[in-house]
Structures are given as C-alpha cells and as structure tokens.
Write a protein that holds these residues in place. Sequence first.
Motif, PDB file in Angstrom:
ATOM      1  N   ILE A  90       0.964  -1.593  -0.155  1.00  0.00           N
ATOM      2  CA  ILE A  90       0.149   0.317  -0.236  1.00  0.00           C
ATOM      3  C   ILE A  90       0.931   1.216   0.175  1.00  0.00           C
ATOM      4  O   ILE A  90       0.547   2.084  -0.564  1.00  0.00           O
ATOM      5  N   ARG A  91       1.669   1.561   1.037  1.00  0.00           N
ATOM      6  CA  ARG A  91       2.347   2.361   1.004  1.00  0.00           C
ATOM      7  C   ARG A  91       3.817   2.532  -0.170  1.00  0.00           C
ATOM      8  O   ARG A  91       3.788   3.825  -0.787  1.00  0.00           O
ATOM      9  N   ARG A  92       4.754   1.433  -0.565  1.00  0.00           N
ATOM     10  CA  ARG A  92       5.503   2.194  -1.798  1.00  0.00           C
ATOM     11  C   ARG A  92       4.897   1.299  -3.435  1.00  0.00           C
ATOM     12  O   ARG A  92       5.540   2.232  -3.623  1.00  0.00           O
ATOM     13  N   ASP A  93       4.340   0.923  -2.845  1.00  0.00           N
ATOM     14  CA  ASP A  93       3.260   0.890  -5.114  1.00  0.00           C
ATOM     15  C   ASP A  93       2.311   0.888  -4.173  1.00  0.00           C
ATOM     16  O   ASP A  93       1.310  -0.084  -4.690  1.00  0.00           O
ATOM     17  N   PRO A  94       0.938   2.211  -4.641  1.00  0.00           N
ATOM     18  CA  PRO A  94      -0.424   1.935  -4.389  1.00  0.00           C
ATOM     19  C   PRO A  94      -1.477   1.308  -5.372  1.00  0.00           C
ATOM     20  O   PRO A  94      -2.496   1.093  -5.240  1.00  0.00           O
ATOM     21  N   LYS A  95      -0.671   1.834  -6.572  1.00  0.00           N
ATOM     22  CA  LYS A  95      -1.205   1.614  -7.581  1.00  0.00           C
ATOM     23  C   LYS A  95      -1.132  -0.201  -8.033  1.00  0.00           C
ATOM     24  O   LYS A  95      -2.405  -0.846  -8.214  1.00  0.00           O
ATOM     25  N   ARG A  96      -0.335  -1.107  -7.717  1.00  0.00           N
ATOM     26  CA  ARG A  96      -0.016  -1.948  -7.845  1.00  0.00           C
ATOM     27  C   ARG A  96      -1.081  -2.394  -6.142  1.00  0.00           C
ATOM     28  O   ARG A  96      -1.819  -3.887  -6.689  1.00  0.00           O
ATOM     29  N   ALA A  97      -1.544  -2.238  -5.894  1.00  0.00           N
ATOM     30  CA  ALA A  97      -1.785  -2.463  -4.267  1.00  0.00           C
ATOM     31  C   ALA A  97      -3.658  -2.917  -4.988  1.00  0.00           C
ATOM     32  O   ALA A  97      -4.109  -3.557  -4.743  1.00  0.00           O
ATOM     33  N   GLU A  98      -3.554  -1.402  -5.565  1.00  0.00           N
ATOM     34  CA  GLU A  98      -5.447  -1.384  -5.952  1.00  0.00           C
ATOM     35  C   GLU A  98      -5.459  -1.967  -6.521  1.00  0.00           C
ATOM     36  O   GLU A  98      -6.594  -3.340  -6.610  1.00  0.00           O
ATOM     37  N   LEU A 123      -6.573  -5.578  -5.398  1.00  0.00           N
ATOM     38  CA  LEU A 123      -7.480  -5.788  -4.554  1.00  0.00           C
ATOM     39  C   LEU A 123      -8.598  -5.940  -6.283  1.00  0.00           C
ATOM     40  O   LEU A 123      -9.743  -6.257  -5.615  1.00  0.00           O
ATOM     41  N   GLU A 124      -8.213  -5.179  -6.957  1.00  0.00           N
ATOM     42  CA  GLU A 124      -9.610  -5.679  -7.817  1.00  0.00           C
ATOM     43  C   GLU A 124      -9.645  -6.459  -8.296  1.00  0.00           C
ATOM     44  O   GLU A 124     -10.605  -7.261  -9.075  1.00  0.00           O
ATOM     45  N   ASP A 125      -8.307  -7.280  -8.347  1.00  0.00           N
ATOM     46  CA  ASP A 125      -8.642  -8.672  -9.324  1.00  0.00           C
ATOM     47  C   ASP A 125      -8.899  -9.849  -8.027  1.00  0.00           C
ATOM     48  O   ASP A 125      -9.269 -10.459  -8.763  1.00  0.00           O
ATOM     49  N   ALA A 181      -3.656 -15.250 -11.022  1.00  0.00           N
ATOM     50  CA  ALA A 181      -2.423 -15.511 -11.075  1.00  0.00           C
ATOM     51  C   ALA A 181      -1.986 -14.563 -11.087  1.00  0.00           C
ATOM     52  O   ALA A 181      -0.763 -14.908  -9.932  1.00  0.00           O
ATOM     53  N   GLY A 182      -2.078 -12.790 -11.349  1.00  0.00           N
ATOM     54  CA  GLY A 182      -1.880 -12.055 -10.729  1.00  0.00           C
ATOM     55  C   GLY A 182      -1.623 -11.494  -9.244  1.00  0.00           C
ATOM     56  O   GLY A 182      -0.940 -11.459  -8.320  1.00  0.00           O
ATOM     57  N   ILE A 183      -2.747 -12.274  -9.029  1.00  0.00           N
ATOM     58  CA  ILE A 183      -2.807 -12.379  -6.838  1.00  0.00           C
ATOM     59  C   ILE A 183      -1.590 -13.185  -6.343  1.00  0.00           C
ATOM     60  O   ILE A 183      -0.864 -13.323  -5.495  1.00  0.00           O
ATOM     61  N   GLU A 184      -1.268 -14.348  -7.006  1.00  0.00           N
ATOM     62  CA  GLU A 184      -0.381 -15.077  -6.614  1.00  0.00           C
ATOM     63  C   GLU A 184       0.777 -14.295  -6.998  1.00  0.00           C
ATOM     64  O   GLU A 184       1.972 -15.223  -6.200  1.00  0.00           O
ATOM     65  N   GLN A 185       1.076 -14.329  -8.087  1.00  0.00           N
ATOM     66  CA  GLN A 185       1.794 -13.937  -8.459  1.00  0.00           C
ATOM     67  C   GLN A 185       2.683 -12.911  -7.464  1.00  0.00           C
ATOM     68  O   GLN A 185       3.726 -12.632  -6.673  1.00  0.00           O
ATOM     69  N   LEU A 186       1.906 -12.278  -6.555  1.00  0.00           N
ATOM     70  CA  LEU A 186       1.922 -11.331  -5.501  1.00  0.00           C
ATOM     71  C   LEU A 186       2.099 -11.663  -4.650  1.00  0.00           C
ATOM     72  O   LEU A 186       3.640 -10.643  -4.083  1.00  0.00           O
ATOM     73  N   ARG A 187       1.752 -12.802  -3.883  1.00  0.00           N
ATOM     74  CA  ARG A 187       1.886 -13.461  -3.425  1.00  0.00           C
ATOM     75  C   ARG A 187       3.216 -14.055  -2.775  1.00  0.00           C
ATOM     76  O   ARG A 187       4.416 -14.342  -1.891  1.00  0.00           O
TER      77      ARG A 187
END
Length: 337
Positions: A171-179, A182-184, A213-219
């Motif tokens: 959320i703090r270092r990359d808010p757009k990616r976090a958003e 959350l949409e995914d 896959a995007g969510i799992e890639q984030l994890r």
Amino acid sequence: MASIGQSAYPDLLPDFRNLGVMARVLVAVNGLAAAGVLFATPSPGGALEHFMNTAAYLEPLLLIELLVLAAVSPLLARLPYWTGYAVIVGIVLAVVAAYHTLVMRLPAVPQPSLGPVLLLAALVAATLLAYLRLRAKAYSPALVEARLQALQARIRPHFLFNSLNAVLSLIRRDPKRAERALEDLAEVFRTLMSEPRQFVRLADEIALLERYAGIEQLRLGERLRITWELDAAPSDALLPPLVLQPLLENAVFHGVEPGTAAGDVLVRIERRGDRVLARIENPYVADQQRRVGNRMALENIRERLTLFFDAEARIRTSADGRRYKVEIEMPYKSERA
C-alpha cells in the motif's frame, strides 16, 4: 437438497448431437426391443428370428429419428424444458407416422398397425427422456457445487489472508499495484460467488485465470513462474464455469507453495479441429504431496464435464518425472453453433 443461497440448475434437454446421448438411446431402445421379443417368444430360435424382423423395422427408424433430433437440437436447447420435452415427443411421433406409411408398402418388412406403434413410440420416448433427466440430476452441479464449496472452505482462508497481507505490504510503496491486486481479488471472489451458469466463454475463464495468477504472483513473487501458451486458444469456445481456475489453483497450491525453489507452471490451451485441449503442468515432488483437496477438485471437474458433455469430454492426470500434468479435452462449441 441445495444449500442456502445456492441456486439449483434448471433441467436440461439432452443434446442429441452428443455421441454419448446417441449411444445411450440406441442401446436402450434395442435393449427394450430385445426384452419385448424374449417376453413374447420364449423359444431361443423363434426369439432370434423375431428380433431380426423387428430390427429390420426398428433400426432405420431409430437412425432417422436421431438424425432429425440432432438437426433440431440447437433449436430445442432454446426452449423451456417441458416445451422442448413435448416437441421431442411430437417429432418422434411424426417421424414414426411418416416412416410407418412408407414401410407399409414393403411386403418383406413386418407391418404392425399404426396406433400401437405410435403409443409404444410415445412411451419409449417419454421413458428415455425421463432417464436422461434423472441422469443429469445425478450429476447436477447443485450437488457437485456443495463439494466444491467444501473444498474451497479449506483453501480460501489461507489464500485470502496471505493475499491481503501481500496487498498491505504494497500500500505505501506501490499503491497502484495494491489497488490492482485488490480489484483482481474482488473479481476472483465475485466469480466464485456468482450464480451458477450453464456455460461461460473461454475468454472469460482465461481472464479469471490471469487475475488469479496475478494475485498468486504478488504473494509468491519470483517463486512462481507461469508460462502462458494461449495463441491457439479459441476465445469463443463454451465450457462449464470454474473448470480451469481450480486446476491452476491446485498447480500453485500443490506444486509451488510446498517447495522452496522457483516453480514453473505451464498453462496451454488450444483448438485442434472440433476439440479444445487444455493442459496445466506444475512441479511434482512425491514427498511434498501430503496436502488434501486435489483429488476432490478433479472429481468435481470430471462430474461437471460429464454433465455438460457426456462421453465427449475427458480429464487425464499424469506424473512424469518431476512434472504433474492435468489435461482436459472437450468438444468445441460456441454461441454461434
């Protein structure tokens, strides 16, 4: 009984273009004919001769009926169940009447009177439709979905909490990616909780795969490497919902998460003639295969493929060396067909 908040699937008319449906009709009708002949003619020699004479009348009629029903099957699929039921019985009776009129001119073929033939045809058609309806209900996703939900109840909290923790760290270092994450996540859960549908487009199922896959890639970060081979995928193909996403989830859950090294997952979907083939591969280490749920998810998918495609679809699994493969083969169908 369907669980609370769970929609029962509507009755489905059989697809007479399906080879499994055709085979069942042929076997059932010939079985009934053989049983009737044995009941009417106790002696084996007489029964065989009687059955051959009956087959000379019955087989061409049966093939004509199946061809006519296969031709109008796309139209029947658009009708309400009981309207389509009545139309099918009406088509059978019309074909029998026309065929009987022609056969009456052939002296070498048995010539039963039309009234009993029509009555028998109506009874057999109604019996077969009732059997196919009961068989469809035996594989009803209203029951199968309950098993899938039980499986998801074991996996979802783990997946959800880890995904939310991964989003919080961004959320703090990359808010757009976090958003976007959350949409995914919201889209994945919206799809999982949506009302059941008979078919979805392959393009929508692939979009769900990519979001998941995007969510799992984030994890998992660099531990998860997915190769997508989708250039030959027919985006307009129709398939039951949530057939591919659970397989990708299993590939990550059973093939990547248990290990410490990077795991390569392959997703390949293509069309070959009138068939759609999907393959998902993941790393396989026998000592790490202690997690539950994989077999249950595969059985769920197998039952839904059987419900919608009968004998024309299949799912295969294999462990080759250090790779685990799941392959699905199903007929190509689109909204235009």
